[in-house]
Design a protein around this motif. Structure first.
Motif, PDB file in Angstrom:
ATOM      1  N   ARG A  37      -7.566  11.225  -5.898  1.00 46.27           N
ATOM      2  CA  ARG A  37      -6.564  10.170  -5.707  1.00 46.27           C
ATOM      3  C   ARG A  37      -5.377  10.689  -4.904  1.00 46.27           C
ATOM      4  N   TYR A  38      -4.973  11.924  -5.231  1.00 47.21           N
ATOM      5  CA  TYR A  38      -3.836  12.531  -4.527  1.00 47.21           C
ATOM      6  C   TYR A  38      -4.113  12.636  -3.019  1.00 47.21           C
TER       7      TYR A  38
ATOM      8  N   SER B   6       2.242   1.943  -3.385  1.00 48.01           N
ATOM      9  CA  SER B   6       1.215   2.512  -4.255  1.00 48.01           C
ATOM     10  C   SER B   6       0.980   3.985  -3.920  1.00 48.01           C
ATOM     11  N   ALA B   7       1.040   4.315  -2.637  1.00 47.14           N
ATOM     12  CA  ALA B   7       0.787   5.697  -2.192  1.00 47.14           C
ATOM     13  C   ALA B   7       1.915   6.647  -2.560  1.00 47.14           C
TER      14      ALA B   7
ATOM     15  N   LYS C 289      -0.488   7.603   3.103  1.00 45.84           N
ATOM     16  CA  LYS C 289       0.926   7.611   3.469  1.00 45.84           C
ATOM     17  C   LYS C 289       1.103   7.884   4.957  1.00 45.84           C
TER      18      LYS C 289
ATOM     19  N   ALA D  49       1.382   9.698  -5.004  1.00 47.73           N
ATOM     20  CA  ALA D  49       0.510  10.824  -4.630  1.00 47.73           C
ATOM     21  C   ALA D  49       0.875  12.100  -5.366  1.00 47.73           C
TER      22      ALA D  49
ATOM     23  N   THR E 293       0.832  -1.207   0.000  1.00 46.21           N
ATOM     24  CA  THR E 293       0.000   0.000   0.000  1.00 46.21           C
ATOM     25  C   THR E 293       0.863   1.253   0.000  1.00 46.21           C
TER      26      THR E 293
ATOM     27  N   ASP F 168      -4.117   9.175  -1.419  1.00 49.58           N
ATOM     28  CA  ASP F 168      -2.757   8.642  -1.255  1.00 49.58           C
ATOM     29  C   ASP F 168      -1.995   9.389  -0.171  1.00 49.58           C
TER      30      ASP F 168
END
Length: 577
Positions: free
Chosen positions: A382-383, A322-323, A390, A326, A319, A386
């Motif tokens: 999405r930003y 993926s983050a 984080k 961002a 995860t 994320d």
């Protein structure tokens, strides 16, 4: 390694001399299949260990320390009821088999005399210990109950008649009279079955272990005929009149015997008794076996929680990876917002100038079902997601890694600890929510076992905590601010305290070797060990048991040494030197 009938013959003689005429003063059952009977005799108190452990079945006097369970098992409660202050009348072996009978005389509640037998059968996985009423042959209690489905030959339950197990076939080497015809028969068998000589001797004599049978083969190798064979064998058995406990290597396996065997290499003898030799031989193996028996459910739970945390850590790292995108999503959202007029409707992607990278072209994927403005908003969403992930995942990663480090540290403490330390670890894991509290058991005030004490070569006291509760108690409560504190660097292990404000360099090295030995790095070399005065140690609020922080430490590198550990364990304090 065999506690065979031959060895039991010698041990029976030793125990008879030590215990017959004595009285039982205490009975304990520190482990599931072992009891310790303390007997007063000849102005001494000796602890007699009787074990029905499948791998360690034996009878001996033991000086190995043990810890008693908080709740006494039913078997030992029955023994205490019948054998309190009982006198030992005789100790006997059944022929040359692995059955030891202790004949006892006791008084019941009415004051009437009772004749009882404490019978230990040392037969591998069929080993057991019985309390039997001699007049009726009734089993009053036994350490291991066996259902009729498991053993149809005899009923192994309280109230049943005690039936002796089927004895091994063959002659008793210390009692039987063997005829010339018998020697002729075994002589022929040995020559007809040269590759099976061991089995021939084990069938001819009762209760022979493999090691003793191999020794007989060696002792009789030069026999020219059956008569000479009998003479050589007779001489071999006569040697058992003069016991000399011996440990040696036979066929690359560590073995023990009541006398020196010529088939043993790297022999060690000169022990004060058979029991002292067994303590040396079984010491570490017995402790490890007992420890794993006591900690089996605990280890199973620990390994389950560790695997769960490792799986969680793997998902969190995925995860987090993926983050890391961002900022890319933010940049794409801002570029789309700036050039909205240049973004065609229902497009699947668009290439625009990236003003964050010298106006280099950047291709942005789009959802054709959304307007350009909503595509930009989707990237901003999405930003934000994320960005929040984080922060959350970073916290979760730190907490999961700390939990995993703690659990693997506890696992290491079980490996390097002793059976008496397991209960402290169990209490700690209940406090930490790793194990559930058994509500059926009465809650008792927790009494933490004290740290183990060693003495350096110059007599300085060194204390070693064997688990986190002991570590906290030792470092935060018992140690003085001027004492020296040691711990393996970034490796799970024990807290070690040198009770001196100014220890010698030699003492610091010895303490460091103790810290390395009682750590996860026990089998390593050049182990880094930090040391600092106790006044520099601090425990953060809410920290796990055993966790401390410190500054100003020095580091030394040492290699664990088991022989040094035993030496420091047996040293005397400075005041008595």
């Amino acid at each position: 390694m065999s506690f065979d009938g031959t060895f039991l013959h010698a041990m029976t003689a030793e125990l008879t001399e030590q215990f017959v005429g004595g009285r039982i003063s205490k009975i304990q059952q520190p482990y599931a299949l072992e009891i310790v009977v303390t007997v007063r005799n000849q102005r001494k108190k000796l602890p007699l260990l009787l074990s029905a452990n499948a791998n360690l079945a034996r009878a001996q006097v033991t000086e190995i320390p043990y810890a008693n369970p908080q709740t006494a098992p039913n078997f030992v409660m029955t023994l205490r009821k019948y054998l309190e202050n009982a006198s030992i009348e005789s100790i006997e072996q059944v022929q040359n088999d692995r059955i030891l009978i202790i004949n006892l005389s006791s008084r019941n509640e009415l004051g009437d005399q009772e004749d009882l037998q404490l019978i230990t059968e040392m037969m591998g996985r069929h080993s057991n210990i019985f309390l039997v009423e001699k007049s009726t042959n009734k089993i009053l209690e036994l350490i291991k109950h066996v259902s009729p489905d498991q053993n149809r030959y005899r009923l192994l339950m309280p109230g049943a008649q005690y039936v002796q197990p089927e004895l091994a076939s063959g002659f008793d080497p210390f009692a039987a009279e063997i005829t010339a015809d018998d020697w002729d028969r075994v002589w022929l068998q040995l020559h007809d079955l040269k590759n099976k000589s061991r089995q021939v001797w084990q069938q001819f004599y009762q209760g022979l272990g493999t090691d003793t049978a191999l020794e007989l083969i060696d002792q009789t190798r030069g026999a020219a005929n059956s008569q000479e064979l009998g003479q050589l064998v007779g001489t071999f058995w006569q040697r058992f009149d003069h016991i000399d406990a011996t440990i040696g290597v036979q066929n690359k396996k560590l073995q023990f015997a009541a006398i020196p065997y010529e088939t043993f290499t790297e022999q060690q003898s000169g022990f004060t008794s058979l029991s002292a030799m067994l303590d040396r031989f079984f010491g570490q193996k017995a402790e490890t076996d007992r420890k794993h028996q006591m900690a089996s459910s605990l280890l199973q739970r620990l390994n389950t929680v560790i695997k769960r945390n490792e799986k969680k850590l793997k998902k969190l790292n995925k995860t987090m990876a993926s983050a890391q995108n961002a900022d890319d999503n933010r940049i794409k959202g801002e570029i789309l917002t700036t050039y909205l007029s240049q973004v065609p409707e229902h497009a699947t992607k668009v290439t625009l100038a990236n003003y964050y990278d010298d106006n280099q072209p950047i291709t942005i994927n789009l959802s054709p079902a959304l307007t350009p403005a909503k595509n930009a908003q989707k990237y901003f969403t999405r930003y934000q997601k994320d960005k929040n992930a984080k922060i959350y995942v970073k916290t979760q990663l730190e907490e999961t890694q700390a939990e995993l480090d703690y659990l693997t540290g506890v696992l290491a403490q079980i490996e390097v600890g002793e059976p008496k330390d397991i209960e402290d670890i169990r209490v700690e894991l209940i406090q930490q929510g790793v194990l559930r509290q058994d509500n059926k058991k009465k809650k008792r005030k927790v009494k933490i076992n004290p740290a183990e004490q060693f003495y350096a070569s110059d007599g300085t006291s060194i204390l070693v905590g064997k688990n986190n509760l002991q570590n906290d108690q030792l470092t935060l409560k018992k140690a003085r601010k001027t004492d020296l504190w040691l711990h393996t660097k970034n490796i799970p292990g024990s807290h070690v305290i040198v009770e001196s404000a100014d220890p010698s360099d030699e003492t610091i090295i010895e303490a460091a070797k103790l810290a390395a030995y009682f750590s996860k790095a026990r089998q390593s070399s050049q182990v880094p060990v930090d040391y600092v005065n106790v006044k520099a140690i601090h425990k953060p609020n809410g920290a796990k048991p055993g966790f401390v922080i410190f500054t100003g430490q020095k580091t030394t590198y040492v290699t664990p040494d088991e022989r040094l550990v035993e030496q420091l364990r047996n040293n005397q304090p400075a005041a008595t030197k």
